[in-house]
Enzyme design. Sequence first.
Site, PDB file in Angstrom:
ATOM      1  N   ALA A  24      54.006   6.576  30.802  1.00 29.26           N
ATOM      2  CA  ALA A  24      53.507   5.338  31.416  1.00 29.26           C
ATOM      3  C   ALA A  24      51.987   5.312  31.638  1.00 29.26           C
ATOM      4  CB  ALA A  24      54.271   5.082  32.718  1.00 29.26           C
ATOM      5  N   ARG A  40      52.377   8.112  24.497  1.00 30.82           N
ATOM      6  CA  ARG A  40      53.508   7.626  25.289  1.00 30.82           C
ATOM      7  C   ARG A  40      53.408   8.227  26.686  1.00 30.82           C
ATOM      8  NH1 ARG A  40      54.628  12.098  26.643  1.00 30.82           N
ATOM      9  NH2 ARG A  40      56.467  11.257  27.664  1.00 30.82           N
ATOM     10  N   ASP A  61      58.428   5.227  35.042  1.00 32.91           N
ATOM     11  CA  ASP A  61      57.752   4.184  34.257  1.00 32.91           C
ATOM     12  C   ASP A  61      57.519   2.918  35.062  1.00 32.91           C
ATOM     13  OD1 ASP A  61      59.190   6.006  32.199  1.00 32.91           O
ATOM     14  OD2 ASP A  61      57.597   4.946  31.124  1.00 32.91           O
ATOM     15  N   ASN A 119      62.981   5.540  34.651  1.00 32.55           N
ATOM     16  CA  ASN A 119      62.383   6.664  33.911  1.00 32.55           C
ATOM     17  C   ASN A 119      63.242   6.882  32.664  1.00 32.55           C
ATOM     18  OD1 ASN A 119      60.361   8.764  33.735  1.00 32.55           O
ATOM     19  ND2 ASN A 119      62.005  10.231  34.095  1.00 32.55           N
ATOM     20  N   LYS A 120      62.852   7.849  31.851  1.00 35.18           N
ATOM     21  CA  LYS A 120      63.533   8.116  30.577  1.00 35.18           C
ATOM     22  C   LYS A 120      65.046   8.158  30.739  1.00 35.18           C
ATOM     23  CE  LYS A 120      62.159   8.361  27.345  1.00 35.18           C
ATOM     24  NZ  LYS A 120      62.155   7.151  26.472  1.00 35.18           N
ATOM     25  N   ARG A 122      55.369  -2.380  24.421  1.00 34.50           N
ATOM     26  CA  ARG A 122      56.543  -1.771  25.071  1.00 34.50           C
ATOM     27  C   ARG A 122      56.750  -2.486  26.411  1.00 34.50           C
ATOM     28  NH1 ARG A 122      56.966   4.627  25.206  1.00 34.50           N
ATOM     29  NH2 ARG A 122      59.187   4.117  25.231  1.00 34.50           N
TER      30      ARG A 122
END
Length: 360
Positions: free
Chosen positions: A64, A62, A252, A262-263, A104
């Site tokens: 990016a 995982r 990402d 992002n997260k 994804r």
Amino acid sequence: MTIETEPMSDPSMRWTTLEWVGDAQSGVFRILDQTLLPEQERMIELPTAESVWEAIRSLRVRGAPAIGCAAAYGVVVGAREGAVKGSSLRSSAIAAADYLATSRPTAVNLFWALDRMKRLVDRFEGTEERELLDALLVEASTIRNEDDRMCHAIGRNGAALLADGSGVLTHCNAGGLATSDYGTALAVIYAAEESGKKIRVYADETRPLLQGARLTAWELARRGVDVTVICDNMAAVVMRERKVDAVVVGADRIAANGDAANKIGTYGVALLAKAHGLPFYVAAPSSTFDMTLEDGSGIPIEQRDPSEIRRGFGKQTVPAEVKVYNPAFDVTPAELITGLITERGVIAPVTTENIRKSLA
Ligand code: MRU
């Protein structure tokens, strides 16, 4: 199907996030299974396109840039697999790329790497299938090696922003585990340390899947960096207590105006940084920019399985009948970002014009 390989026994050993071992015809693609960290360090082989898809989907690999590299190797695996079953290498490579693109949705590096693999198939002029397979492996390895070079350049460009003795807050994992090896946000910290500075890192644990607590803490400790894990809801206090001087995170997908996905939770951290007058940096390679999107509103946000929250780590943490909302990413607006640290330099202030100039 994945194949387990040997556990990594020496804890001082540097890890490998992903690698291809051998030649294109008979070599194997291996990754460090990140779902097992920090308890177990185990490399697994991914012998089929389906196993690569599953590994990306379930976050065994995982982050990016690492997803992009894994998908590129997945095309080699899938092309070879299809050819064994009787399809042409060309059509199985394209089919593998299209299939892996469904793993994804948010990290643009996935599509960027797969497009490169497809372009290679399109422009390949040889007649020998063997040559095409070799060329696919060379392209996948080039993507991996370029990522490594970009990450080191990001580190060098960002290190100057951190003073000796400073504290940095980071969210999720944008380190070696999320890239080919050196990281993006964590590259800035590694490069600062390599230049002789001492940096203290506060790692948000990063709910719901704890990439900060499980992965960032693991890799920073492994590289000898001073790291403290905090629960996500402690970031405001850590800022008010002036334990940190800056925030550095990865991304990402970054839209043309600098809005950065992002997260989940990153947006909140950016708001907190603004409230406390702290600089908020996003570190990412040019492969993370999506110049087809004017702003962040067009970035597709992955919605993940509610069971990641409802039954986190095998324990019932939410009543079974209660609804759960589980977006995996959020978008931080460009105006909250002090600078974008890329392999080409630091883009500040973050404007469409400055981004275009830098990426030109
Ligand atoms: O869901 P994940 O673990 O793939 O999310 C990863 C992140 O959000 C990272 O911060 C991002 O990909 C940058 S990686 C250099």
